[in-house]
Design a protein around this motif. Structure first.
Motif, PDB file in Angstrom:
ATOM      1  N   TYR A 232      -2.439   0.502  -4.430  1.00 12.89           N
ATOM      2  CA  TYR A 232      -2.123  -0.825  -3.935  1.00 12.89           C
ATOM      3  C   TYR A 232      -1.431  -1.637  -5.033  1.00 12.89           C
ATOM      4  N   LEU A 233      -0.624  -2.591  -4.585  1.00 17.42           N
ATOM      5  CA  LEU A 233      -0.041  -3.550  -5.500  1.00 17.42           C
ATOM      6  C   LEU A 233      -0.245  -4.939  -4.911  1.00 17.42           C
TER       7      LEU A 233
ATOM      8  N   SER B 281       0.845  -1.188   0.000  1.00 13.32           N
ATOM      9  CA  SER B 281       0.000   0.000   0.000  1.00 13.32           C
ATOM     10  C   SER B 281       0.880   1.239   0.000  1.00 13.32           C
ATOM     11  N   CYS B 282       0.378   2.303  -0.596  1.00 20.82           N
ATOM     12  CA  CYS B 282       1.086   3.579  -0.600  1.00 20.82           C
ATOM     13  C   CYS B 282       0.043   4.679  -0.453  1.00 20.82           C
ATOM     14  N   ALA B 283       0.096   5.366   0.680  1.00 20.73           N
ATOM     15  CA  ALA B 283      -0.862   6.422   0.967  1.00 20.73           C
ATOM     16  C   ALA B 283      -0.215   7.782   0.741  1.00 20.73           C
ATOM     17  N   ALA B 284      -0.899   8.610  -0.009  1.00 28.51           N
ATOM     18  CA  ALA B 284      -0.400   9.953  -0.317  1.00 28.51           C
ATOM     19  C   ALA B 284      -1.126  10.981   0.528  1.00 28.51           C
ATOM     20  N   SER B 285      -0.383  11.973   0.969  1.00 29.54           N
ATOM     21  CA  SER B 285      -0.972  13.081   1.716  1.00 29.54           C
ATOM     22  C   SER B 285      -0.356  14.385   1.207  1.00 29.54           C
ATOM     23  N   GLY B 286      -0.826  15.468   1.797  1.00 29.89           N
ATOM     24  CA  GLY B 286      -0.380  16.759   1.309  1.00 29.89           C
ATOM     25  C   GLY B 286      -1.253  17.184   0.144  1.00 29.89           C
TER      26      GLY B 286
ATOM     27  N   GLY C 271      -8.017   5.303 -14.124  1.00 28.48           N
ATOM     28  CA  GLY C 271      -8.036   3.875 -13.839  1.00 28.48           C
ATOM     29  C   GLY C 271      -7.341   2.982 -14.843  1.00 28.48           C
ATOM     30  N   SER C 272      -6.730   3.537 -15.852  1.00 27.60           N
ATOM     31  CA  SER C 272      -6.000   2.731 -16.825  1.00 27.60           C
ATOM     32  C   SER C 272      -4.736   2.177 -16.181  1.00 27.60           C
ATOM     33  N   THR C 273      -4.488   0.894 -16.416  1.00 27.60           N
ATOM     34  CA  THR C 273      -3.338   0.226 -15.790  1.00 27.60           C
ATOM     35  C   THR C 273      -2.357  -0.273 -16.844  1.00 27.60           C
TER      36      THR C 273
ATOM     37  N   ASP D 276      -7.452   3.688  -4.747  1.00 25.84           N
ATOM     38  CA  ASP D 276      -8.608   4.220  -4.047  1.00 25.84           C
ATOM     39  C   ASP D 276      -8.439   5.731  -4.014  1.00 25.84           C
ATOM     40  N   SER D 277      -9.086   6.397  -4.941  1.00 20.43           N
ATOM     41  CA  SER D 277      -8.893   7.843  -5.070  1.00 20.43           C
ATOM     42  C   SER D 277      -9.392   8.598  -3.845  1.00 20.43           C
TER      43      SER D 277
END
Length: 116
Positions: free
Chosen positions: A79-80, A21-26, A55-57, A72-73
């Motif tokens: 997520y990976l 998981s990678c959560a972005a803030s700011g 959503g294109s991967t 998850d916008s």
């Protein structure tokens, strides 16, 4: 600015699964695409997968069919999901986001170790 916090790495046996998981803030609302790179021992960092704001991967050939990237916008999180892990998947996995202004940000990395 954007801050990234990764989690979910660890030790897993070959054939097993992990979810990063990678959560972005700011100023996360300025993010366009999100993705993952990895760096194996003694190797250069390589691109793994990416997902755009619509959503294109896309995936590197080496992980296609085994890894799934999702986003998850509402939570500004990417997520990976990694399945069928192989020893060659061992490395430090980095989250990367590209902003619509053209700049990019990297996470601190999370270690994934696949034992054979």
């Amino acid at each position: 600015q954007v801050q990234l916090v990764e989690s979910g790495g660890g030790l897993v046996q070959a054939g097993g699964s992990l979810r990063l998981s990678c959560a972005a803030s700011g100023r996360a609302f300025t993010i366009n695409s999100m993705g993952w790179h990895r760096q194996g021992p003694g190797k250069q960092r390589e691109w793994v997968a990416a997902i755009t704001s619509d959503g294109s991967t896309s995936y590197a050939d080496s992980v296609k069919g085994r890894f799934t990237i999702s986003r998850d916008s509402a939570k500004n999180t990417v997520y990976l999901q990694m399945s069928g892990l192989k020893s060659g998947d061992t490395g430090v996995y980095y989250c990367k986001v590209d902003r619509r202004f053209g700049d990019s940000y990297w996470g601190q990395g999370t270690q994934v170790t696949v034992s054979s």
